[in-house]
Design an enzyme around this catalytic site. Structure first.
Site, PDB file in Angstrom:
ATOM      1  N   THR A  58      47.499  50.940  47.373  1.00  0.00           N
ATOM      2  CA  THR A  58      48.206  49.935  46.374  1.00  0.00           C
ATOM      3  C   THR A  58      49.770  50.514  46.646  1.00  0.00           C
ATOM      4  O   THR A  58      50.560  50.245  47.045  1.00  0.00           O
ATOM      5  CB  THR A  58      48.579  51.638  44.676  1.00  0.00           C
ATOM      6  OG1 THR A  58      47.221  51.960  44.788  1.00  0.00           O
ATOM      7  CG2 THR A  58      48.805  50.107  44.088  1.00  0.00           C
TER       8      THR A  58
ATOM      9  N   LYS B 208      45.293  46.063  40.203  1.00  0.00           N
ATOM     10  CA  LYS B 208      45.829  47.274  40.331  1.00  0.00           C
ATOM     11  C   LYS B 208      46.745  48.174  39.521  1.00  0.00           C
ATOM     12  O   LYS B 208      46.907  49.398  39.551  1.00  0.00           O
ATOM     13  CB  LYS B 208      45.741  48.010  42.210  1.00  0.00           C
ATOM     14  CG  LYS B 208      46.000  50.113  42.353  1.00  0.00           C
ATOM     15  CD  LYS B 208      45.413  50.468  41.804  1.00  0.00           C
ATOM     16  CE  LYS B 208      45.466  51.843  41.533  1.00  0.00           C
ATOM     17  NZ  LYS B 208      45.986  52.044  42.412  1.00  0.00           N
TER      18      LYS B 208
ATOM     19  N   LYS C 170      55.904  54.517  40.975  1.00  0.00           N
ATOM     20  CA  LYS C 170      56.197  53.543  41.370  1.00  0.00           C
ATOM     21  C   LYS C 170      55.340  52.700  41.380  1.00  0.00           C
ATOM     22  O   LYS C 170      56.014  51.412  41.600  1.00  0.00           O
ATOM     23  CB  LYS C 170      55.638  54.080  43.083  1.00  0.00           C
ATOM     24  CG  LYS C 170      55.819  53.002  44.205  1.00  0.00           C
ATOM     25  CD  LYS C 170      54.323  52.179  44.529  1.00  0.00           C
ATOM     26  CE  LYS C 170      53.573  53.628  45.379  1.00  0.00           C
ATOM     27  NZ  LYS C 170      51.700  53.030  44.803  1.00  0.00           N
TER      28      LYS C 170
END
Length: 377
Positions: free
Chosen positions: A185, A260, A328
């Protein structure tokens, strides 16, 4: 009524079906066979009753034709169980590389080996690869060696910085005819940099970040959001089928990364709101287990609440998706919102809760530990 694929409505069991017209619903025979149920649930009824079907040669009714749209729908492999997948596909063994041996990487790589793929693995900390070596994988001495000895290399690491570092280390082992699939990711900018780096070697690049945490990785039930080289995507469908229950091709590099981040920002916001609800229930001197039961019976029921809720009530957060990684992803999603001038007030508020939890030392706990930000330690 009418023969067409039901792409718009996926029934709860995760399968997609074709509906075919064998007789009018209004006929006496139809009244015997077809109760008044929603078309999206016809599949479950048909499976239970083992209904015979006949392919209609008539034109589908207007009401059931696909709605027109200017938006191109992504290509998707229909979801199905891992057992069914193995029985149907039996992928031809191929030599694959796998870089990254963390919470996600190890079970993903193990599933590839169970499917018959020969694996060459590498991780920055070599001893993390031991479960894979014990299962029959070959340990490479470098990321470049893993790529050099493989037809296609998959990468699953934790941060954009790690993904860039792996691409730089892997580049010397790549050349024309090889493929590099990064399932980490990262933000779209980082993915574009990696793409340029990989394609400069003559190799093909595909980004394919996943939705799913440790348990789906173990079960081969991840969801891949792919973008980049379409030919490479087509060539790795068997490995994707082995590691996941669905995969989408979304277009050019960056599209998968953006999708995502959107998915994870929604997930993070949901978890933060759920944590608030649990804390408010306790403050109101109500039973938190009863809250879980009530929620499980309504429209807001989700597997995430059912899986995480009991441990959150006990103050336990075994890591399936570390909180530091969720924060994050919230940060990267908010940066995407800034770039596009898109307001994201709910995600922004949730992000502050994750930052507070990190300050309280919850980095390596599951992201459900966000509840620590508002009372539960």
């Amino acid at each position: 009524r009418g023969a067409r694929r039901c792409d718009e409505n996926v029934p709860p069991n995760g399968f997609r079906f074709e509906f075919v017209e064998s007789f009018p619903r209004t006929s006496p025979k139809a009244q015997t066979w077809l109760p008044p149920i929603r078309q999206s649930h016809f599949s479950m009824f048909a499976q239970t009753c083992r209904l015979p079907t006949a392919v209609s040669t008539r034109t589908p009714s207007t009401s059931l034709k696909r709605r027109s749209s200017t938006t191109v729908r992504p290509q998707v492999r229909s979801t199905r169980s891992v057992a069914t997948m193995a029985a149907e596909t039996s992928p031809t063994p191929a030599k694959l590389g796998f870089i990254g041996a963390g919470i996600m990487g190890v079970p993903m790589a193990l599933n590839l080996m169970k499917a018959g793929h020969e694996l060459v693995v590498w991780n920055r900390t070599a001893n993390a690869c031991q479960p894979l070596v014990d299962a029959g994988a070959t340990l490479a001495l470098s990321a470049a060696e893993a790529c050099e000895k493989s037809e296609v290399t998959f990468v699953m690491v934790s941060t954009p910085e790690a993904a860039l570092a792996c691409a730089e280390a892997a580049a010397p082992g790549l050349s024309s005819g090889k493929g590099y699939v990064d399932v980490s990711t990262v933000d779209a900018g980082t993915s574009s940099k990696i793409s340029e780096m990989i394609k400069a070697t003559g190799a093909s690049f595909l980004e394919a970040p996943v939705s799913g945490s440790k348990a789906p990785a173990e079960q081969g039930a991840l969801i891949f959001m792919a973008a980049g080289d379409k030919a490479l995507y087509d060539s790795v469908k068997a490995p994707l089928d082995t590691m996941g229950k669905a995969h989408f091709f979304l277009g050019d590099v960056g599209a998968g990364a953006k999708m995502k981040l959107i998915v994870n920002s929604v997930m993070g916001s949901m978890m933060a709101s759920f944590a608030e609800g649990l804390c408010l229930t306790k403050a109101a001197e109500l039973d938190q287990d009863t809250l879980l039961e009530i929620m499980s019976l309504g429209a807001i029921n989700t597997p995430m609440f059912a899986m995480k809720g009991p441990n959150m009530i006990k103050g336990e957060y075994p890591p399936a998706f570390p909180l530091k990684h969720q924060q994050k992803d919230m940060r990267l999603a908010l940066a995407l919102g800034d770039e596009l001038a898109q307001e994201m007030p709910v995600a922004a508020a949730a992000n502050e809760m994750y930052k507070t939890a990190r300050r309280l030392g919850k980095d390596d706990d599951d992201f459900s530990a966000v509840i620590a930000a508002i009372g539960r330690k």
